[in-house]
Motif scaffolding. Structure first.
Motif, mmCIF file in Angstrom:
data_model
loop_
_atom_site.group_PDB
_atom_site.id
_atom_site.type_symbol
_atom_site.label_atom_id
_atom_site.label_comp_id
_atom_site.label_asym_id
_atom_site.label_seq_id
_atom_site.Cartn_x
_atom_site.Cartn_y
_atom_site.Cartn_z
ATOM 1 N N PHE A 68 57.892 94.814 70.770
ATOM 2 C CA PHE A 68 59.177 94.377 70.204
ATOM 3 C C PHE A 68 59.231 92.854 70.088
ATOM 4 O O PHE A 68 59.638 92.304 69.068
ATOM 5 N N LEU A 69 58.788 92.174 71.119
ATOM 6 C CA LEU A 69 58.845 90.713 71.116
ATOM 7 C C LEU A 69 57.835 90.112 70.141
ATOM 8 O O LEU A 69 58.031 89.021 69.622
ATOM 9 N N MET A 113 48.300 101.315 77.981
ATOM 10 C CA MET A 113 48.341 102.682 77.447
ATOM 11 C C MET A 113 48.328 103.701 78.587
ATOM 12 O O MET A 113 47.565 103.559 79.536
ATOM 13 N N PRO A 114 49.162 104.720 78.487
ATOM 14 C CA PRO A 114 49.156 105.751 79.532
ATOM 15 C C PRO A 114 47.756 106.366 79.630
ATOM 16 O O PRO A 114 47.143 106.673 78.611
ATOM 17 N N LYS A 115 47.292 106.542 80.830
ATOM 18 C CA LYS A 115 45.954 107.110 81.024
ATOM 19 C C LYS A 115 46.018 108.621 80.850
ATOM 20 O O LYS A 115 46.903 109.285 81.384
ATOM 21 N N LEU A 171 55.178 89.764 85.291
ATOM 22 C CA LEU A 171 54.179 89.247 84.347
ATOM 23 C C LEU A 171 53.022 90.229 84.233
ATOM 24 O O LEU A 171 52.498 90.493 83.156
ATOM 25 N N LYS A 172 52.651 90.762 85.372
ATOM 26 C CA LYS A 172 51.545 91.712 85.391
ATOM 27 C C LYS A 172 51.933 92.983 84.637
ATOM 28 O O LYS A 172 51.154 93.525 83.850
ATOM 29 N N THR A 173 53.134 93.426 84.880
ATOM 30 C CA THR A 173 53.639 94.627 84.194
ATOM 31 C C THR A 173 53.585 94.446 82.683
ATOM 32 O O THR A 173 53.269 95.374 81.943
ATOM 33 N N LEU A 174 53.892 93.246 82.249
ATOM 34 C CA LEU A 174 53.910 92.973 80.807
ATOM 35 C C LEU A 174 52.538 92.564 80.282
ATOM 36 O O LEU A 174 52.400 92.165 79.132
ATOM 37 N N ASN A 175 51.537 92.649 81.147
ATOM 38 C CA ASN A 175 50.160 92.340 80.770
ATOM 39 C C ASN A 175 49.996 90.913 80.243
ATOM 40 O O ASN A 175 49.306 90.679 79.258
ATOM 41 N N VAL A 176 50.670 90.003 80.889
ATOM 42 C CA VAL A 176 50.501 88.585 80.568
ATOM 43 C C VAL A 176 49.233 88.104 81.270
ATOM 44 O O VAL A 176 49.058 88.336 82.466
ATOM 45 N N PRO A 196 56.863 98.922 79.218
ATOM 46 C CA PRO A 196 56.552 97.500 79.061
ATOM 47 C C PRO A 196 55.818 97.202 77.754
ATOM 48 O O PRO A 196 56.058 96.160 77.140
ATOM 49 N N GLU A 197 54.926 98.103 77.354
ATOM 50 C CA GLU A 197 54.195 97.853 76.114
ATOM 51 C C GLU A 197 55.120 97.848 74.903
ATOM 52 O O GLU A 197 54.893 97.127 73.927
#
Length: 478
Positions: free
Chosen positions: A301-302, A420-422, A108-113, A295-296
């Motif tokens: 996509f979703l 976003m990639p830093k 969930l964290k990876t997907l920024n939920v 993940p972004e």
RNA sequence: GGUGUCGUAGCCAAGUGGUAAGGCAGAGCUCUGCAAAAGCUCCACCCCCGGUUCAAAUCCGGGCGACACCUCCA
């Protein structure tokens, strides 16, 4: 005012009140959740984010089912693998579900939920569930049979109002063997399942057993929210029987209304078939990350299709999503670089930005129409890029800020900028870029192009503009 | 067998009575050493048949096709 489609009425209805209590059906932690499951959780996230953006206060719970046939089987396997390691089966169950629970939160964290307020687990609400069982028996809508307790569907005259199933017309016994059930009526569902001493069980007035699947949601909603809730979400496959049974239990057991708004999101398909564990055609988030998917991109996509529509998972669709994400990141960084001048903000652009923000919110307010919201975003991106072109990437600070604020506004629901990639352009990278530009100036294009390749492999794309060259991070660090 | 959803350009995908959003890919152009990025321009009569209407992708009827639920499932 937010309008949401309500499965109960099969029509869009306004959401009322300023504090919204939401319950979303979460995962059964017997395995890693797959990307189809995450569609449902990201859908809950979009709902959550949209409501907050619109100014509602939200209390949002998502459960974890940590006791059911699959988890119990997993626990039993654990004890067979390492006999004597676990004090009892409940310990083994906890040991079995723990890593999947952890993985779920990590994903969930990876997907920024955005974090939900509550994550109730079934095993922590056994007393509440047993309380509901007793209420149902007292009301005469449930009965005990050989240590199991069943809900008597015949007692609920409006049973089927959510799924609109007509049990009379439905063929029973065609798809499962009715003889396996010791129920008065095959359609009755189990509230409390007798479980022999060899299984995971809790003590109850009816003997040792464990909860039926539907019971946990009703009991946990009652415990957490102390009353009816505003919105309940889940995948379409839960409409029947799960949500139908929740309604029956809660309304009969606690009395009164249960849920105002039922929201269901459609399935994610693979090769035009439902992605599912049993079909084996699934990808976990980890699978995809290992394949280099970001993940972004999965999030985008979703979001690119409406939640009520089936979407087909494909490499092609993912590529298209990636292009969308890149465009956003690119503009974001371009805006950062362009904040150079003093002076007044561009009034036209400020107006355009304001309009875009309003339009974006309005599209989402119409039943979470993320595809339309994304269309607004892209139209805005075009205007912003045009302005940057025209101004040669040099904007008043105030205008650049306007741009970033607007993207941030979109991102309060999209949730992509955080992923976003830093950029982190150190001296080494800067030196490579300088060398490349020196070679370019000296017309040594072979060397210049070689250095461009080197930088690309390091995850950086060179952007040559009228005002100089820049590096843009395009890949997450491996 | 029952119930429901869907069928829009090469691809993804909105729109659900007033003459087809947006994105990806593609073509041309501007910019560029080249490229990338960005911008501009171009690119659909909406599965089929019938009906209602001044007007339908959009409503109704009938087909065809796909998917889902009725068993665990997001």
């Amino acid at each position: 005012m937010i309008q949401l489609f309500n499965t109960l009425s099969r029509s869009k209805e306004p959401v009322e009140g300023s504090l919204l209590r939401i319950y979303s059906c979460g995962p059964t932690v017997y395995n890693y959740a797959h990307i189809g499951n995450f569609r449902s959780y990201i859908f809950a996230d979009v709902l959550n984010r949209t409501l907050r953006l619109a100014g509602y206060r939200v209390e949002h719970a998502m459960n974890l089912t940590d006791v059911d046939d699959k988890t119990i089987n997993g626990a039993i396997e654990l004890t067979q693998k390492e006999p004597g390691k676990y004090a009892d089966l409940k310990n083994a169950l906890a040991a079995y579900t723990a890593p999947f629970t952890e993985a779920f939160f990590a994903d969930l964290k990876t997907l920024n939920v955005v974090k939900f307020d509550y994550h109730p687990r079934a095993t922590e609400y056994i007393p509440a569930m047993l309380d509901l069982v007793e209420r149902l028996i007292k009301k005469g809508v449930a009965y005990e049979q050989d240590g199991s307790v069943y809900y008597r569907i015949g007692e609920k005259k409006d049973y089927g109002k959510l799924s609109r199933v007509d049990l009379e017309k439905n063929k029973t016994g065609t798809r499962y063997n009715t003889d396996e059930y010791d129920k008065d009526d095959v359609r009755d569902f189990v509230l409390w399942k007798a479980e022999p001493q060899t299984g995971v069980h809790w003590h109850s007035a009816h003997g040792d057993g464990r909860p039926g699947w539907h019971l946990e949601c009703s009991a946990m909603i009652h415990e957490i929210f102390k009353g009816p809730i505003d919105i309940h979400t889940g995948g379409v496959d839960l409409i029947f029987p799960h949500h139908e049974n929740e309604i029956a239990q809660s309304e009969a057991g606690y009395g009164g209304a249960f849920v105002k708004h039922w929201l269901h999101c459609e399935h994610l398909l693979v090769d035009n078939r439902k992605m599912s564990k049993s079909a084996g055609n699934f990808y976990t988030l980890r699978d995809l990350l290992n394949q280099g998917k970001r993940p972004e991109v999965i999030r985008y996509f979703l979001l690119a299709a409406h939640y009520s529509q089936k979407i087909n998972f494909s490499a092609d669709a993912l590529h298209q999503a990636e292009a969308g994400v890149e465009k956003m990141y690119s503009l974001w960084q371009r805006g950062e670089r362009a904040a150079k001048k003093a002076g007044e903000a561009d009034a036209d652009f400020a107006q355009t930005s304001l309009d875009a923000r309003k339009k974006f919110t309005a599209e989402l307010a119409d039943d979470l129409n993320t595809p339309r919201a994304l269309a607004v975003v892209h139209e805005y991106f075009r205007v912003a890029n045009s302005l940057l072109d025209k101004e040669k990437d040099s904007l008043p600070m105030a205008t650049a800020q306007e741009l970033q604020e607007t993207i941030r506004h979109f991102d309060r629901v999209l949730g992509l900028i955080d992923l976003m990639p830093k950029a982190g352009i150190g001296a080494d990278l800067q030196q490579l870029l300088d060398e490349r530009n020196a070679a370019r100036a000296a017309k040594d294009f072979v060397r210049a192009d070689a250095l461009r390749d080197t930088l690309l492999k390091a995850g950086y794309k060179i952007l040559d503009t009228k005002t100089g060259s820049h590096l843009e991070k395009i890949k997450t660090d491996a």
